[in-house]
Design a protein around this motif. Structure first.
Motif, mmCIF file in Angstrom:
data_model
loop_
_atom_site.group_PDB
_atom_site.id
_atom_site.type_symbol
_atom_site.label_atom_id
_atom_site.label_comp_id
_atom_site.label_asym_id
_atom_site.label_seq_id
_atom_site.Cartn_x
_atom_site.Cartn_y
_atom_site.Cartn_z
ATOM 1 N N MET A 161 0.811 -1.219 0.000
ATOM 2 C CA MET A 161 0.000 0.000 0.000
ATOM 3 C C MET A 161 0.840 1.263 0.000
ATOM 4 N N VAL A 162 1.804 1.348 0.892
ATOM 5 C CA VAL A 162 2.607 2.566 1.006
ATOM 6 C C VAL A 162 3.467 2.746 -0.235
ATOM 7 N N MET A 163 4.082 1.671 -0.701
ATOM 8 C CA MET A 163 4.928 1.772 -1.880
ATOM 9 C C MET A 163 4.129 2.208 -3.102
ATOM 10 N N MET A 164 2.933 1.681 -3.277
ATOM 11 C CA MET A 164 2.117 2.058 -4.427
ATOM 12 C C MET A 164 1.645 3.497 -4.335
ATOM 13 N N ALA A 165 1.305 3.958 -3.139
ATOM 14 C CA ALA A 165 0.894 5.355 -2.991
ATOM 15 C C ALA A 165 2.041 6.319 -3.266
ATOM 16 N N CYS A 166 3.278 5.875 -3.053
ATOM 17 C CA CYS A 166 4.448 6.713 -3.316
ATOM 18 C C CYS A 166 4.964 6.581 -4.746
ATOM 19 N N HIS A 167 4.390 5.675 -5.523
ATOM 20 C CA HIS A 167 4.867 5.508 -6.901
ATOM 21 C C HIS A 167 4.565 6.762 -7.704
ATOM 22 N N PRO A 168 5.510 7.254 -8.507
ATOM 23 C CA PRO A 168 5.297 8.521 -9.238
ATOM 24 C C PRO A 168 4.111 8.434 -10.189
ATOM 25 N N GLY A 169 3.162 9.339 -9.992
ATOM 26 C CA GLY A 169 2.041 9.471 -10.911
ATOM 27 C C GLY A 169 0.921 8.473 -10.747
ATOM 28 N N LEU A 170 1.010 7.547 -9.788
ATOM 29 C CA LEU A 170 -0.021 6.520 -9.671
ATOM 30 C C LEU A 170 -1.326 7.094 -9.124
ATOM 31 N N LEU A 171 -1.258 7.832 -8.024
ATOM 32 C CA LEU A 171 -2.474 8.436 -7.471
ATOM 33 C C LEU A 171 -3.068 9.457 -8.440
ATOM 34 N N GLN A 172 -2.214 10.215 -9.103
ATOM 35 C CA GLN A 172 -2.712 11.192 -10.066
ATOM 36 C C GLN A 172 -3.443 10.509 -11.214
ATOM 37 N N MET A 173 -2.944 9.366 -11.644
ATOM 38 C CA MET A 173 -3.607 8.628 -12.714
ATOM 39 C C MET A 173 -4.975 8.124 -12.265
ATOM 40 N N LEU A 174 -5.080 7.606 -11.025
ATOM 41 C CA LEU A 174 -6.369 7.133 -10.522
ATOM 42 C C LEU A 174 -7.371 8.273 -10.397
ATOM 43 N N VAL A 175 -6.902 9.426 -9.944
ATOM 44 C CA VAL A 175 -7.799 10.581 -9.817
ATOM 45 C C VAL A 175 -8.256 11.054 -11.198
ATOM 46 N N SER A 176 -7.351 11.077 -12.160
ATOM 47 C CA SER A 176 -7.727 11.480 -13.525
ATOM 48 C C SER A 176 -8.760 10.526 -14.113
ATOM 49 N N THR A 177 -8.661 9.258 -13.768
ATOM 50 C CA THR A 177 -9.658 8.291 -14.234
ATOM 51 C C THR A 177 -11.039 8.613 -13.684
ATOM 52 N N LEU A 178 -11.108 9.051 -12.432
ATOM 53 C CA LEU A 178 -12.402 9.386 -11.832
ATOM 54 C C LEU A 178 -13.000 10.651 -12.421
ATOM 55 N N PHE A 179 -12.181 11.561 -12.910
ATOM 56 C CA PHE A 179 -12.698 12.813 -13.455
ATOM 57 C C PHE A 179 -13.178 12.671 -14.899
ATOM 58 N N ARG A 180 -12.930 11.544 -15.539
ATOM 59 C CA ARG A 180 -13.433 11.348 -16.894
ATOM 60 C C ARG A 180 -14.913 10.994 -16.830
ATOM 61 N N THR A 181 -15.738 11.740 -17.541
ATOM 62 C CA THR A 181 -17.186 11.561 -17.526
ATOM 63 C C THR A 181 -17.694 11.287 -18.938
ATOM 64 N N PRO A 182 -18.802 10.583 -19.079
ATOM 65 C CA PRO A 182 -19.357 10.319 -20.413
ATOM 66 C C PRO A 182 -19.842 11.607 -21.073
ATOM 67 N N GLN A 183 -19.681 11.657 -22.382
ATOM 68 C CA GLN A 183 -20.145 12.782 -23.178
ATOM 69 C C GLN A 183 -21.405 12.379 -23.939
ATOM 70 N N ASP A 184 -22.055 13.372 -24.529
ATOM 71 C CA ASP A 184 -23.321 13.117 -25.215
ATOM 72 C C ASP A 184 -23.142 12.208 -26.425
ATOM 73 N N GLY A 185 -22.027 12.340 -27.129
ATOM 74 C CA GLY A 185 -21.834 11.543 -28.332
ATOM 75 C C GLY A 185 -21.179 10.201 -28.110
ATOM 76 N N ASP A 186 -20.905 9.816 -26.863
ATOM 77 C CA ASP A 186 -20.232 8.550 -26.585
ATOM 78 C C ASP A 186 -21.176 7.370 -26.798
ATOM 79 N N SER A 187 -20.599 6.278 -27.280
ATOM 80 C CA SER A 187 -21.380 5.068 -27.492
ATOM 81 C C SER A 187 -21.613 4.348 -26.168
ATOM 82 N N THR A 188 -22.432 3.302 -26.230
ATOM 83 C CA THR A 188 -22.729 2.528 -25.023
ATOM 84 C C THR A 188 -21.485 1.850 -24.475
ATOM 85 N N ASP A 189 -20.629 1.347 -25.377
ATOM 86 C CA ASP A 189 -19.402 0.691 -24.928
ATOM 87 C C ASP A 189 -18.500 1.660 -24.184
ATOM 88 N N VAL A 190 -18.373 2.877 -24.684
ATOM 89 C CA VAL A 190 -17.514 3.873 -24.036
ATOM 90 C C VAL A 190 -18.082 4.261 -22.674
#
Length: 698
Positions: free
Chosen positions: A438-467
């Motif tokens: 847990m501690v090592m992964m939280a200290c890995h460069p860019g790992l937490l930032q990548m997880l947070v960026s994943t949460l901020f991605r939201t569906p758009q009006d033109g996105d398909s069902t798969d997306v």
């Protein structure tokens, strides 16, 4: 033969004819003749019977309880999945190991795919026991080495051509340009070399696909195989992932260069048509400068993600090893929860939309074979992540976390198959279940930032069902990873001080529905899992030191506390509301008491919870087990509500401005439930009674 005899069809099952030994006695020969005569008589009688009489006699024999006949009932076993193969497992494995030519290798892999493509765990266990894992690993290593040698020969010729050009212009070639040989960088290769590289890449994708089929075995079999070949196979799989990501960067770079050259040609053509008067020349000069500035800005926007990814190839080893040496692991050995199997793809197929025009015209979409390699390589690592004993060894590999991070955060978004992205997220979430990681992964460069960026991605009006389904599924897995990471005491302070992380989790805990006419099937269950993991992560983060509790409760000018109140009161799921109330309880302390009392919604929530649980306990005293289980959850809610109220009573004194509000609130409650607390807890105390509300992750 027994079934045929029960049905009376003796003709379909004749008696076997035994060979008569030359030295046999006359008694044996007479016995044989009697048997033949008896068989002939019985067959003649059966032929003379009519069908109706034969059926009646058969039914009569079945219903007659005659002591001279015994009836045997055969129970047909359930059908099992039939293996579509003409060869045994050992023969298939030996064929892969013995083949040399390209045609033979292709035929052996095709036969292996036909034999191993099933979902019977016991059969896959036998395949691993026969040695399918080591043989396929050696075959994959051979193909990667062959492709690397071919790429180096292409790169050496390109370097030689570049040096010849530099000798003419007196510009030396840098060492960095000479050392950037990658399997897919074949810009100046001949058509035969390009075909050879494509053929090897196709064979690599087939090998990885067959290898993934074999590892659909049980956890114990996968564990034994990982202990035997894991140290050698894991670097090969990471190499496959890195090569595929690099090839997408290279394709995008080549496409961008082609578009830039075509744009420059258009500018030159337009320049040639301009008249030679002074005013026109000045205007043309300014226009060219403006176009050049716009083009440079566009190039910078395109190059940001690609340069970052290309630099990671050389920095991953040093950065990851240094982070792993500096990071300390927690002493708590209580493991988090683990998923049993990697997520199955919830999409019909990976999107192959045209990405021209996105991010400056960078396409970067791989071929069908390259996408297959990326999907199956991440799937195999996901099979390894099912083994609890292998999670620490996987997480501390110097190249794995960086490759998974690059796969998830690769841009453009549709350049990476959705299944590969979800597999990578799932692997990270499972690795985060181990307290040693847990501690090592939280200290890995860019790992937490990548997880947070994943949460901020939201569906758009033109996105398909798969997306849309991919985005929601990625939200759920990313929240589970953050839930697991927030369990470690050493991670609570840095994660609670990450404002973007708190904001993302606050959004996820309130995402109850998806307002769209054509809502994909299964969206509600995925959103429910997302809210549960987000609530659990916030509950774990709230159990932090007092200065972090002050930061959390003041986040967004009090909006974070409003979010928790909304989730605790209005969420339809009891688990989410319980965790939100536990988060409020963990935030309660001496320094946050006045802020909580200043919000009337907090006291109203505590009052309604206490009254609701008390009323339910009086109405349902003698009920079934389901209601009793719900009563246990009510007891937890009542404990959190009364515990929060106790902390507020101890923290608020008579000289504080919020004391009259708390006093009036306590008078509204039932006197028997609060008289003792009012008598004993009227003075402020610096002690904190916060507790871990079952801080083990879901």
């Amino acid at each position: 033969m027994a079934e045929a005899m029960l049905e009376g069809e003796y003709r379909s099952s004749p008696l076997p004819v035994l060979d008569v030994v030359s030295s046999a006695s006359s008694s044996s020969s007479s016995l044989m003749s009697n048997l033949k005569k008896r068989s002939a008589i019985e067959m003649t009688q059966n032929n003379s019977k009519k069908p109706n009489q034969q059926q009646q006699e058969t039914t009569g024999r079945a219903n007659n309880n005659s002591p001279t006949r015994k009836h045997i009932v055969f129970k047909i076993p359930p059908k099992r999945q039939k293996l579509c193969t003409t060869s045994t497992t050992k023969q298939v494995i030996e064929a892969i190991s013995a083949t040399v030519t390209e045609y033979e290798r292709f035929h052996a892999l095709s036969e292996a795919a036909l034999s191993f493509d099933h979902n019977i765990e016991s059969a896959h266990d036998d395949e691993l026991a026969e040695g399918a894992g080591p043989v396929l690993m050696k075959h994959l290593a051979f193909l990667l080495f062959k492709r690397h040698c071919l790429a180096e020969s292409i790169q050496s010729r390109r370097t030689k051509n570049a040096s010849n050009k530099n000798n003419k212009t007196d510009t030396p070639t840098t060492e960095k340009q000479q050392s950037t040989a990658r399997p897919r960088s074949i810009s100046n290769a001949s058509s035969e070399e390009v075909q050879s590289v494509a053929s090897i890449s196709t064979e690599i994708s087939q090998t990885v696909e067959v290898l993934e089929m074999v590892y659909r075995a049980s956890v114990s079999a996968v564990s034994d195989s990982f202990n035997y070949v894991g140290q050698e196979l894991l670097p090969l799989l990471i190499t496959v992932i890195e090569d595929e990501l690099y090839s997408r960067c290279k394709i995008g770079e080549d496409d961008n260069k082609n578009e830039q050259s075509s744009a420059a040609a258009v500018v030159e053509d337009n320049t040639a048509t301009v008249k030679s008067d002074g005013g026109r020349k000045i205007t043309e000069h300014h226009e060219r400068r403006q176009e050049k500035r716009d083009q440079e800005e566009q190039e910078e926007a395109v190059e940001d993600d690609r340069e970052t990814l290309q630099e990671d190839w050389s920095k991953n080893n040093n950065d990851d090893e240094s982070q792993q040496q500096q990071a300390s692991v927690p002493n708590n050995n209580e493991p988090g929860s683990r998923s049993v199997t990697p997520p199955s793809p919830v999409f019909s197929s990976s999107a192959t939309t045209d990405l021209r025009g996105i991010r400056g015209g960078v396409s970067g979409v791989g071929t069908e074979e390259s996408d297959l390699s990326l999907r199956k390589a991440t799937k195999i690592i996901g099979h390894f992540a099912r083994v609890s004993e292998a999670t620490q060894q996987l997480a501390f590999h110097p190249r794995l976390l960086g490759s998974l991070r690059n796969t998830i955060s690769f841009s453009p978004f549709m350049a990476v198959p959705s299944e590969a992205r979800l597999n990578s997220l799932w692997i990270l979430a499972n690795l985060a279940c181990n307290s040693e990681n847990m501690v090592m992964m939280a200290c890995h460069p860019g790992l937490l930032q990548m997880l947070v960026s994943t949460l901020f991605r939201t569906p758009q009006d033109g996105d398909s069902t798969d997306v849309v389904m991919q985005i929601f599924r990625s939200h759920s897995i990313a929240c589970r990873a953050l839930h697991n990471l927030a369990w470690a005491p050493a991670n609570k302070i840095p994660m609670s001080e990450n404002g973007a992380l708190v904001e993302a989790l606050s959004r996820m805990i309130l995402q109850r529905t998806y307002l769209r006419m054509n809502r994909p099937h299964g969206t509600s269950s995925i959103l429910l899992q997302t809210r549960r993991h987000a609530a659990g992560a916030l509950r774990n983060l709230a159990q932090a030191p007092r200065r972090n509790k002050i930061r959390l409760i003041q986040y967004g000018c009090g909006s974070f506390l409003d979010t928790l109140i909304d989730a605790a009161r209005n969420d339809p799921d009891n688990i989410v509301s319980d965790k939100a109330l536990a988060t409020i309880h963990n935030l309660a302390c001496v320094d946050t008491a006045e802020t909580m009392i200043a919000k009337p919604e907090v006291l109203s929530l505590l009052k309604d919870t206490i009254e609701f649980v008390t009323r339910n306990s009086e109405d349902f005293n003698n009920t079934n087990k389901v209601v009793k289980r719900r009563d246990e959850q009510d007891d937890t809610r009542l404990e959190d509500a009364r515990g929060t109220l106790t902390v507020l009573q101890r923290s608020i004194t008579e000289d504080m401005a919020s004391y009259p509000t708390l006093r009036d609130f306590l008078k509204e409650l039932d006197p028997p439930a609060n008289e003792e607390d009012n008598d004993e807890n009227n003075t402020a105390s610096d002690t904190e009674d916060n507790h871990y509300s079952s801080n083990t992750t879901l």
